[in-house]
Structures are given as structure tokens and as C-alpha cells.
Design a protein around this motif. Sequence first.
Motif, PDB file in Angstrom:
ATOM      1  N   ILE A  53       0.830  -1.218   0.000  1.00 25.33           N
ATOM      2  CA  ILE A  53       0.000   0.000   0.000  1.00 25.33           C
ATOM      3  C   ILE A  53       0.859   1.261   0.000  1.00 25.33           C
ATOM      4  CG2 ILE A  53      -2.090  -0.943   1.068  1.00 25.33           C
ATOM      5  CD1 ILE A  53      -0.563   0.625   3.641  1.00 25.33           C
ATOM      6  N   GLN A  99       7.509   8.754   1.358  1.00 25.14           N
ATOM      7  CA  GLN A  99       6.668   7.601   1.015  1.00 25.14           C
ATOM      8  C   GLN A  99       5.466   8.095   0.220  1.00 25.14           C
ATOM      9  OE1 GLN A  99       6.033   6.151   5.165  1.00 25.14           O
ATOM     10  NE2 GLN A  99       6.674   4.176   4.365  1.00 25.14           N
ATOM     11  N   PHE A 101       1.476   6.836  -0.387  1.00 26.92           N
ATOM     12  CA  PHE A 101       0.445   5.885   0.060  1.00 26.92           C
ATOM     13  C   PHE A 101      -0.698   5.860  -0.939  1.00 26.92           C
ATOM     14  CE2 PHE A 101       2.841   6.482   3.882  1.00 26.92           C
ATOM     15  CZ  PHE A 101       2.771   5.239   4.505  1.00 26.92           C
ATOM     16  N   HIS A 114      -1.120   0.274  14.131  1.00 27.95           N
ATOM     17  CA  HIS A 114       0.269   0.010  14.502  1.00 27.95           C
ATOM     18  C   HIS A 114       0.923   1.269  15.044  1.00 27.95           C
ATOM     19  CE1 HIS A 114       0.469   1.703  10.444  1.00 27.95           C
ATOM     20  NE2 HIS A 114       1.690   2.096  10.737  1.00 27.95           N
ATOM     21  N   ASP A 116       4.805   2.734  14.338  1.00 31.17           N
ATOM     22  CA  ASP A 116       5.927   2.381  13.447  1.00 31.17           C
ATOM     23  C   ASP A 116       7.047   1.679  14.232  1.00 31.17           C
ATOM     24  OD1 ASP A 116       4.381   3.675  11.571  1.00 31.17           O
ATOM     25  OD2 ASP A 116       5.967   5.013  10.859  1.00 31.17           O
ATOM     26  N   HIS A 138       5.650  12.264  10.628  1.00 29.35           N
ATOM     27  CA  HIS A 138       5.177  12.247   9.238  1.00 29.35           C
ATOM     28  C   HIS A 138       4.494  13.558   8.898  1.00 29.35           C
ATOM     29  CE1 HIS A 138       5.168   7.971   7.734  1.00 29.35           C
ATOM     30  NE2 HIS A 138       5.552   7.800   8.979  1.00 29.35           N
ATOM     31  N   ARG A 140       1.962  14.405   6.141  1.00 29.39           N
ATOM     32  CA  ARG A 140       1.163  13.778   5.072  1.00 29.39           C
ATOM     33  C   ARG A 140       0.507  14.832   4.209  1.00 29.39           C
ATOM     34  NH1 ARG A 140      -2.204   8.458   4.545  1.00 29.39           N
ATOM     35  NH2 ARG A 140      -0.048   7.856   4.884  1.00 29.39           N
ATOM     36  N   ILE A 149      -6.624   9.252   8.033  1.00 29.24           N
ATOM     37  CA  ILE A 149      -5.845   8.477   8.995  1.00 29.24           C
ATOM     38  C   ILE A 149      -6.668   8.418  10.278  1.00 29.24           C
ATOM     39  CG2 ILE A 149      -3.775   8.528  10.439  1.00 29.24           C
ATOM     40  CD1 ILE A 149      -2.838   8.012   7.780  1.00 29.24           C
ATOM     41  N   PHE A 196       1.790  13.936  11.978  1.00 27.82           N
ATOM     42  CA  PHE A 196       1.548  13.015  13.101  1.00 27.82           C
ATOM     43  C   PHE A 196       2.807  12.238  13.460  1.00 27.82           C
ATOM     44  CE2 PHE A 196       1.234   8.897  10.861  1.00 27.82           C
ATOM     45  CZ  PHE A 196       1.011   9.312   9.548  1.00 27.82           C
ATOM     46  N   HIS A 202      -1.836   4.303  15.083  1.00 30.33           N
ATOM     47  CA  HIS A 202      -2.566   4.863  13.936  1.00 30.33           C
ATOM     48  C   HIS A 202      -2.815   3.789  12.888  1.00 30.33           C
ATOM     49  CE1 HIS A 202       1.729   5.179  12.804  1.00 30.33           C
ATOM     50  NE2 HIS A 202       1.336   5.133  11.537  1.00 30.33           N
ATOM     51  N   GLY A 204      -4.041   3.642   8.424  1.00 36.77           N
ATOM     52  CA  GLY A 204      -4.531   4.316   7.221  1.00 36.77           C
ATOM     53  C   GLY A 204      -5.905   3.750   6.882  1.00 36.77           C
ATOM     54  N   TYR A 206      -8.375   2.992   3.901  1.00 38.06           N
ATOM     55  CA  TYR A 206      -8.275   2.865   2.448  1.00 38.06           C
ATOM     56  C   TYR A 206      -9.589   3.276   1.773  1.00 38.06           C
ATOM     57  CZ  TYR A 206      -4.655  -0.292   4.301  1.00 38.06           C
ATOM     58  OH  TYR A 206      -3.619  -0.832   5.018  1.00 38.06           O
ATOM     59  N   ARG A 210      -6.991   6.837  -2.838  1.00 31.00           N
ATOM     60  CA  ARG A 210      -6.110   7.802  -2.159  1.00 31.00           C
ATOM     61  C   ARG A 210      -4.716   7.847  -2.798  1.00 31.00           C
ATOM     62  NH1 ARG A 210      -3.734   5.316   3.297  1.00 31.00           N
ATOM     63  NH2 ARG A 210      -2.833   3.472   2.360  1.00 31.00           N
ATOM     64  N   ASP A 214       4.054  11.379   1.771  1.00 32.44           N
ATOM     65  CA  ASP A 214       4.506  11.593   3.152  1.00 32.44           C
ATOM     66  C   ASP A 214       5.981  11.957   3.154  1.00 32.44           C
ATOM     67  OD1 ASP A 214       1.982  10.588   3.844  1.00 32.44           O
ATOM     68  OD2 ASP A 214       2.768   9.484   5.565  1.00 32.44           O
TER      69      ASP A 214
HETATM   70  O1  LIG Z   1      -1.770   5.460   5.282  1.00 35.52           O
HETATM   71  C1  LIG Z   1      -1.498   4.329   5.634  1.00 35.52           C
HETATM   72  O2  LIG Z   1      -1.908   3.332   5.069  1.00 35.52           O
HETATM   73  C2  LIG Z   1      -0.650   4.094   6.842  1.00 35.52           C
HETATM   74  C3  LIG Z   1       0.175   5.255   7.175  1.00 35.52           C
HETATM   75  C4  LIG Z   1       1.201   4.887   8.142  1.00 35.52           C
HETATM   76  O3  LIG Z   1       1.100   3.917   8.805  1.00 35.52           O
HETATM   77  C5  LIG Z   1       2.353   5.694   8.312  1.00 35.52           C
HETATM   78  O4  LIG Z   1       2.481   6.694   7.606  1.00 35.52           O
HETATM   79  O5  LIG Z   1       3.201   5.328   9.166  1.00 35.52           O
END
Ligand SMILES: O=C(O)CCC(=O)C(=O)O
Length: 247
Positions: A53, A99, A101, A114, A116, A138, A140, A149, A196, A202, A204, A206, A210, A214
Motif C-alpha cells: 500500500i 513515502q 500511500f 500500529h 511504526d 510524518h 502527510r 488516517i 503526526f 494509527h 490508514g 483505504y 487515495r 509523506d
Molecule cells: O496510510 C497508511 O496506510 C498508513 C500510514 C502509516 O502507517 C504511516 O504513515 O506510518
Amino acid sequence: MENILFQDYKDSGYIYLENYFSEEDLKDLELILHKFHDNWLKENEKYYQSGLINSHSLTSSKFITQDERLDIFKFIIQDKISEIVRSLFHEKAIFLNTQLFFDPFNKNQDNYWHRDIQYTGMSIDEQKEKIKTQNVIHFRIPLQPEIGIELIPSTHKNWDLQEEEETRLSLNGRKPNNNLQRGKTVSLNRSDLLIFSANMIHRGLYGNNRFAFDVIFCDDTPEFRTFIDFKNHPSQDELQFLNSELF
Ligand SMILES: O=C(O)CCC(=O)C(=O)O
């Protein structure tokens, strides 16, 4: 403004800034992100179809040109971002990575709560201590409206309730996508910014196709520097065009 933001972040672990970027801020970036993503999808189809993802490390990617890479660095260090970074970190911060997403290939794929830090191999006791001192944050930047989120406010500095830990870690019959009482959804629109802590609980959400960029920053400490892949940082030549303490 900076002190209010800092206090908000300190208390809750996140900051939501509605309508923060202009179209002008986003338009060149978006073209680069789509070019990267289209190429990434072609090369990673198998992994995408089996559940990925997100992609990462855009600034060291062969899918973009040197000029595009420089444009991403310029986006990252613009005042709208770097002034907030400066106000959130007690000590010096450093750019960690980027990243992208997107939605899973399988529209029924479950999301997952989760922190991180749970993927670093540290013991639970170490994790409990580290979230008090280590910062990974992050930024975003959604390019599309997204469900957003879901996060649990204040868990960047406070440990889980029992139900939360059991959910994240799939214990006692709970699953990482089970709903949590204290979850707070922050829906996002194009031009918003959500900041965040990666330490907080947190997930994500879906849907809606999207597409979010990030940018991640962490404490500039020897411990984190061992994790940083400096291929994602500007070269000495590029640094001449980037006046920033974030690299
Ligand atoms: O948007 C997501 O699927 C998860 C985002 C996330 O876990 C993160 O950015 O650490």
C-alpha cells in the motif's frame, strides 16, 4: 502560531492544517509523483497485487530526473514545512525519507493499527521508553480527498490500553483492523497537511483512490543516522541549491 502548534503536537501527537497548500504549491510536485508512481507500478506489479500500500525513497529513484529530484527537495524544505519542523523538534531534526500511500489492489484488504516503532525489533519495554525521547514525524500531503488516517490522540507519549495493544499485536483473538474505542479519524482533502508522530497508534483508512505523499523527519542523532539511507539526501552539488539545515 509556532508555539500553538508545538503545544498541540505535544499534547495530542498530531496537527491537522486544513487547506494549507495552494494549487501552485502542489501542481509540479503532483506531476512528478504520478510519473514516479506509474513507473513504480509497472515494475512492482507483483508486490502491489500481493498487498503493498506504499512505496518509498522517491528521491533516490531511477524513475525521476535530477531536476525532478531537486524539485522534490525544494518542496520538502519550503518554509511552510521547515518552519513547522523546527518548532516541533526540541533539538535538530533531519530528513529521513519519503513515502507514497495508495489503495491496496484488493479493495477488501484490511488496514492495520500500529506504531511504526513496533517493526524495529526493540522489546516492548524498550519501545515504551523510546517513545518518550525519540521523534519520527510524518508530514502527510494528500493529493486526493481521502477517508484519512485514524489515530489515537496522545499515544505518541502514552502506552496502549490493553485492548489497543492486543489489537495491534493480534493477541487474545483480536485482529489489527478491529475498531478501537479511542480512535479518531482525520479525513483529508487535497491541499491539507496532517502532521503526526509515527510513534502513536494509527492506521490508514483505504478508499477513494487515495494518493498521499509523506515526508518524514526524525531527530538528528547518531542512532537515527545509522538508519538513514543517504542516497535519499541531496549530494554536495545539489546542496548548493538547497539552503536548509534539514539535510
Ligand atoms: O496510510 C497508511 O496506510 C498508513 C500510514 C502509516 O502507517 C504511516 O504513515 O506510518
